[in-house]
Design a protein around this motif. Structure first.
Motif, PDB file in Angstrom:
ATOM      1  N   UNK A  63       1.073  -1.140  -0.485  1.00 20.23           N
ATOM      2  CA  UNK A  63       0.355   0.000  -0.052  1.00 20.23           C
ATOM      3  C   UNK A  63       0.634   1.078  -0.814  1.00 20.23           C
ATOM      4  N   UNK A  64       0.505   1.861  -0.584  1.00 19.17           N
ATOM      5  CA  UNK A  64       1.564   3.994  -0.558  1.00 19.17           C
ATOM      6  C   UNK A  64       0.849   4.284   0.622  1.00 19.17           C
ATOM      7  N   UNK A 238      -4.726   6.764   2.703  1.00 17.36           N
ATOM      8  CA  UNK A 238      -3.631   6.391   3.549  1.00 17.36           C
ATOM      9  C   UNK A 238      -3.071   6.756   4.520  1.00 17.36           C
ATOM     10  N   UNK A 239      -2.702   5.657   5.100  1.00 19.79           N
ATOM     11  CA  UNK A 239      -2.269   5.692   6.067  1.00 19.79           C
ATOM     12  C   UNK A 239      -0.599   6.741   5.908  1.00 19.79           C
ATOM     13  N   UNK A 240      -0.556   7.481   7.068  1.00 16.36           N
ATOM     14  CA  UNK A 240       1.015   8.466   6.567  1.00 16.36           C
ATOM     15  C   UNK A 240       1.172   9.378   8.072  1.00 16.36           C
ATOM     16  N   UNK A 241       2.009  10.181   8.240  1.00 15.12           N
ATOM     17  CA  UNK A 241       2.277  11.186   9.271  1.00 15.12           C
ATOM     18  C   UNK A 241       1.808  12.021   8.729  1.00 15.12           C
ATOM     19  N   UNK A 427      -8.423  -0.074   8.024  1.00 19.50           N
ATOM     20  CA  UNK A 427      -8.754   0.961   7.596  1.00 19.50           C
ATOM     21  C   UNK A 427      -9.447   0.377   5.642  1.00 19.50           C
ATOM     22  N   UNK A 428     -10.671   0.156   6.317  1.00 23.48           N
ATOM     23  CA  UNK A 428     -11.736  -0.680   4.940  1.00 23.48           C
ATOM     24  C   UNK A 428     -11.811   0.876   4.436  1.00 23.48           C
ATOM     25  N   UNK A 528      -3.656  -1.023  10.433  1.00 24.55           N
ATOM     26  CA  UNK A 528      -3.397  -0.232   9.245  1.00 24.55           C
ATOM     27  C   UNK A 528      -3.305  -0.253   7.329  1.00 24.55           C
ATOM     28  N   UNK A 529      -3.681  -1.425   7.382  1.00 25.37           N
ATOM     29  CA  UNK A 529      -3.961  -2.150   5.896  1.00 25.37           C
ATOM     30  C   UNK A 529      -5.546  -1.384   5.040  1.00 25.37           C
ATOM     31  N   UNK A 530      -5.679  -2.514   4.164  1.00 19.77           N
ATOM     32  CA  UNK A 530      -7.133  -1.976   3.960  1.00 19.77           C
ATOM     33  C   UNK A 530      -7.323  -3.621   3.200  1.00 19.77           C
ATOM     34  N   UNK A 531      -8.521  -3.942   3.743  1.00 26.26           N
ATOM     35  CA  UNK A 531      -8.997  -5.154   4.046  1.00 26.26           C
ATOM     36  C   UNK A 531     -10.543  -4.713   2.527  1.00 26.26           C
ATOM     37  N   UNK A 532     -10.410  -6.107   2.107  1.00 24.94           N
ATOM     38  CA  UNK A 532     -11.863  -5.743   1.939  1.00 24.94           C
ATOM     39  C   UNK A 532     -13.368  -6.911   2.040  1.00 24.94           C
TER      40      UNK A 532
END
Length: 653
Positions: A63-64, A238-241, A427-428, A528-532
Motif C-alpha cells: 500500500x502507498x 492512505x496511512x501516513x504521518x 482501514x476499510x 493499518x491495512x486495507x481489507x475488502x
C-alpha cells in the motif's frame, strides 16, 4: 458516523418497512435451493500473493503512503480557511504512476456538485441560487517551485506528472487552497454536515474536517479509488504521518487529532501548569473551567497563536477551535500500560450532569474496554468535542452533539470513539463498504454497553425495530454501495442488520470464544491495512475452521429471508413421534426445537445448518415415546425467522 442521532425517527421507518413486508412464500412450496448456499465451487475469489485465501495479507501485499505537512489559518471574520498542504507520496505499487488522484471533499458544496444534484446534499430551497462553496485551488507546485498540471472533476483532482513515479520513489508537492465554511451559504441546509460552525453563548465552535486536499487510495483491488464524494459513502484513505500548524486569534482554544507539540507557546502559565500536572493526576483536570471562559486572562495576550500538532501512522486529521470551550483532560492507562489522555471540550450550555460532564468517564471506559477486548488504542489521546455534528469520527478525535443527554449521549460517544478500531485502525473502504466500519462498530458498541457501569444503559434496545423488518423485500443487501442505499435504509442496513448478524454469528453459531479469537485475529492482520469484504469473510472462515459460505451469501451478499415451518408432527405405530421441519424461504440457519410432552416434560434439540444441504425438508424423531403436546421452533427467538406464525404445533389447537 452515528446516523441514528442525525435522524431519530427510525421506529417510524421500521413501521413503514414492516408494513410493506410481505412473505411471498407459498404455504406449500419452498423457495429454498441448497446448491445456492452450499455450492461446490467457492463463492469467494481465489487468494493471491496480495491477499491470501486464509484472509491474511499476502507476501506481496503493498500500500502507498501519504505524509502531510499542513500550514493553515482560520479567518474568523470571514469564516475562511486558508492553507498550504505539502504532500510526500510514496509509490509502493508494482507499477510506475503517470498521474496521481486527490480528494477534494469540500467541492461537494459547489452549486452543481454531484452530491447536490444526486440529492444527498440538499439545500433548504433547491430553486434558490446560492454562493458556490468548495475549494479554491490557488496553485499546485513541486518542491522546485515548478507547476504541476492538474484537472478538477467534481470532488476529485488529477495531477499529471511530467515523469512517471516509479516503484519505491517519493514525490513531494504542495497545494495552496482556501474555502469558506458551508454555514456562510444563504438558506443552506445540508443533510450531511461534516465541517461546520455551531453558535454558542460565548462564541462559535468550529468543527474542521475534510478541510485539506487528501490523496485517493491506490490499491491492488480497484487501482485508483476515485468514487466522488456524495455523502453516504465516507472515506478511504492512505496511512501516513501528519504535521499540522494552525494559526488563528489567540482568544481561541484549539484541539486536534494529534499531539500538541508546543503547549508552552499557546497556553497561559496557569494552563501550562495544569497541563503538566494532569499527567500525574488520577482524576479530571480543567485546563480551563466554566468560570474562566469569559476571563480574558485565560488566553495569552498576543494577537495570534500557532498551535502545532503531530500525528503518525494515521489516515486523517481533524481539529476544532472556539472561544467558548471548557477544556477538561483526564489521563489514564489502557491494558498494556500505555498512558492516554482523554480531552473533552464543550460550551457552558453543555455542562450537564448526565451529558458532557461525563465525557471523561465515557472516554476512559470506552478506550480501556475496546483495548482489552479487541486491539490496543493506537493514539496518545482521544478528543471529544461538542458541536452540531451529531456524531462524526476522525483519528484521535470525535465530534458529538452538544445537546445530547442520557443514553443518547453515551451511545454517540461510545460509537464515535469505537470508530478508532473501524476504520481508523482497520482501514476499510467506507466509500464502498460502509457496513465494514458502521456495522462492525455498532456490534462492539453493544457489547461495551452491556458492560459499562453495571449495565447502566443496557435497557435500551440494540435493535429498535422488529428483526423481520431488516429482511423486508424493500431492504437492499448489505453489500450495496452506500450512496445507492435510500436514506431511510442506511441505519437499518449498514448499522443494525450488520450488528445483529455478527452477534448472531458470535452468540449462536460459533460461540463467543471462537468468534472473539477470529475477530481479534482479523483486526491484528489488517491493522493499518486495507481489507475488502472478501478478506473478512475468508479470515473468519479460516480462523474458525468453518465454511460460512451459506451465511455470507444469504445474509450479506443477498437479502435472503429465513422461514422455518413445522410441516408435520405424526406418531408412528411404535409410538415414536416424527417431526418434519421445512425451510421454505431462501436462507438457512441452524435449527433449534423445543418439544413439550403431555406429561409436562421438555426436550430441547439443536441441529446444525448442514441438515439443509440435502433439501428443504428435515425429519427427526422425538427422543421420548410419550405423546407430544407442543413443538416450537427457535423458542428464544434468536434467529431471523420472518414468520413466527408457522413455528408452533400445539395439540390443543
Amino acid at each position: 458516523m452515528y446516523i441514528f442521532s442525525r435522524n431519530r425517527s427510525f421506529t417510524k421507518i421500521a413501521t413503514i418497512i414492516i408494513l410493506v413486508f410481505t412473505c411471498h412464500t407459498s404455504f406449500c412450496q419452498s423457495r429454498y435451493n441448497p446448491s445456492v448456499l452450499f455450492p461446490a465451487l467457492p463463492l469467494l475469489p481465489a487468494g493471491n500473493e496480495y491477499r491470501t485465501a486464509t484472509g491474511e495479507p499476502g507476501p506481496a501485499y503493498w500500500q502507498n503512503q501519504s505524509d502531510y505537512v499542513i500550514d493553515v489559518t482560520l479567518d474568523d471574520q470571514q469564516n475562511l480557511i486558508k492553507g498550504i498542504v505539502t504532500i510526500t507520496y510514496t509509490n509502493n505499487s508494482p507499477r510506475p504512476l503517470s498521474s496521481l488522484w486527490l480528494q477534494l471533499d469540500q467541492n461537494v458544496y459547489k452549486q452543481n456538485s454531484r452530491g447536490i444534484l444526486s440529492g444527498l446534499f440538499q439545500y433548504k430551497n433547491p430553486d434558490e441560487q446560492v454562493k458556490d462553496g468548495g475549494f479554491e485551488i490557488e496553485e499546485v507546485k513541486l518542491t522546485d517551485n515548478s507547476n504541476i498540471a492538474y484537472d478538477v472533476y467534481d470532488t476529485r483532482m488529477k495531477l499529471s506528472l511530467s515523469e512517471p513515479l516509479k516503484k519505491g520513489q517519493q514525490l513531494t508537492f504542495r497545494v495552496k487552497y482556501n474555502y469558506l465554511f458551508p454555514v456562510n451559504y444563504k438558506n443552506a441546509d445540508f443533510q450531511v454536515n461534516r465541517t461546520d460552525i455551531m453558535p454558542s453563548k460565548n462564541g462559535n465552535i468550529y468543527a474542521v474536517a475534510q478541510w485539506y486536499p487528501r490523496m485517493c487510495v491506490l490499491d491492488d483491488v480497484e487501482g485508483w479509488n476515485t468514487l466522488p464524494y456524495l455523502g453516504n459513502g465516507e472515506f478511504y484513505l492512505d496511512f501516513g504521518n501528519f504535521q499540522v500548524n494552525i494559526t488563528l486569534p489567540s482568544s481561541y482554544l484549539v484541539e486536534a487529532s494529534g499531539d500538541l507539540m508546543n503547549p508552552e507557546e499557546v497556553l497561559t502559565p496557569v494552563q501550562l501548569k495544569r497541563w503538566q500536572s494532569a499527567k500525574e493526576s488520577s482524576g479530571p483536570v480543567f485546563i480551563r473551567s466554566a468560570k474562566e471562559v469569559l476571563d480574558a486572562s485565560s488566553r495569552p495576550a498576543k494577537p495570534t497563536c500557532t498551535w502545532k500538532f503531530r500525528m503518525d501512522r494515521t489516515r486523517d486529521f481533524a481539529w476544532t477551535a472556539s472561544k467558548s470551550f471548557i477544556w477538561e483532560v483526564l489521563n489514564f492507562r489502557i491494558g498494556d500500560g500505555k498512558p492516554v489522555t482523554g480531552s473533552s471540550l464543550y460550551p457552558v450550555e453543555s455542562e450537564k450532569r448526565n451529558s458532557w460532564s461525563r465525557s471523561s468517564e465515557y472516554i476512559r471506559f470506552t478506550l480501556q474496554h475496546f483495548s482489552q477486548k479487541w486491539f490496543p488504542y493506537p493514539f496518545n489521546k482521544a478528543v471529544n468535542v461538542a458541536s452540531n455534528l451529531d456524531g462524526m469520527e476522525y483519528p484521535g478525535m470525535v465530534f458529538c452533539s452538544a445537546k445530547d443527554t442520557g443514553n443518547m449521549y453515551w451511545a454517540v460517544v461510545n460509537h464515535e470513539l469505537g470508530h478508532t478500531w473501524f476504520p481508523m485502525v482497520v482501514g476499510s473502504n467506507e466509500r464502498k463498504y460502509a457496513w465494514m466500519d458502521e456495522g462492525f462498530n455498532l456490534f462492539i458498541d453493544n457489547i461495551a454497553t452491556r458492560e459499562f457501569n453495571k449495565a447502566e444503559f443496557a435497557g435500551y434496545a440494540e435493535i429498535d425495530m422488529p428483526v423481520a423488518a431488516l429482511f423486508a423485500d424493500t431492504i437492499l443487501p448489505i453489500l450495496t454501495r452506500p450512496d445507492a442505499i435510500p436514506g431511510n435504509q442506511v441505519y437499518p442496513i449498514q448499522y443494525q442488520k450488520v450488528a445483529y448478524l455478527l452477534a448472531l454469528l458470535r452468540n449462536e453459531i460459533l460461540g463467543t470464544d471462537r468468534f472473539d479469537h477470529a475477530f481479534r485475529k482479523y483486526i491484528r492482520d489488517w491493522a493499518y491495512k486495507h481489507p475488502t469484504p472478501w478478506d473478512f469473510f475468508r479470515s473468519m472462515n479460516a480462523s474458525t475452521g468453518e465454511d460460512l459460505t451459506w451465511f455470507w451469501k444469504s445474509m450479506f451478499i443477498e437479502n435472503f429471508r429465513l422461514d422455518q415451518r413445522i410441516a408435520k408432527v405424526e406418531t408412528t405405530a411404535k409410538n415414536k413421534t416424527l417431526i418434519t421441519i421445512e425451510n421454505i424461504d431462501r436462507a438457512a440457519m441452524p435449527l433449534v426445537i423445543d418439544i413439550t410432552y403431555t406429561n409436562g416434560l421438555h426436550e430441547k434439540r439443536s441441529f446444525p445448518v448442514e441438515i439443509w444441504e440435502n433439501g428443504a425438508s428435515y425429519t427427526f424423531a422425538a427422543n421420548k415415546d410419550d405423546l407430544v403436546s407442543k413443538v416450537l421452533i427457535d423458542p428464544d427467538q434468536v434467529y431471523p425467522d420472518v414468520n413466527r406464525g408457522n413455528n408452533i404445533y400445539d395439540l390443543k389447537r
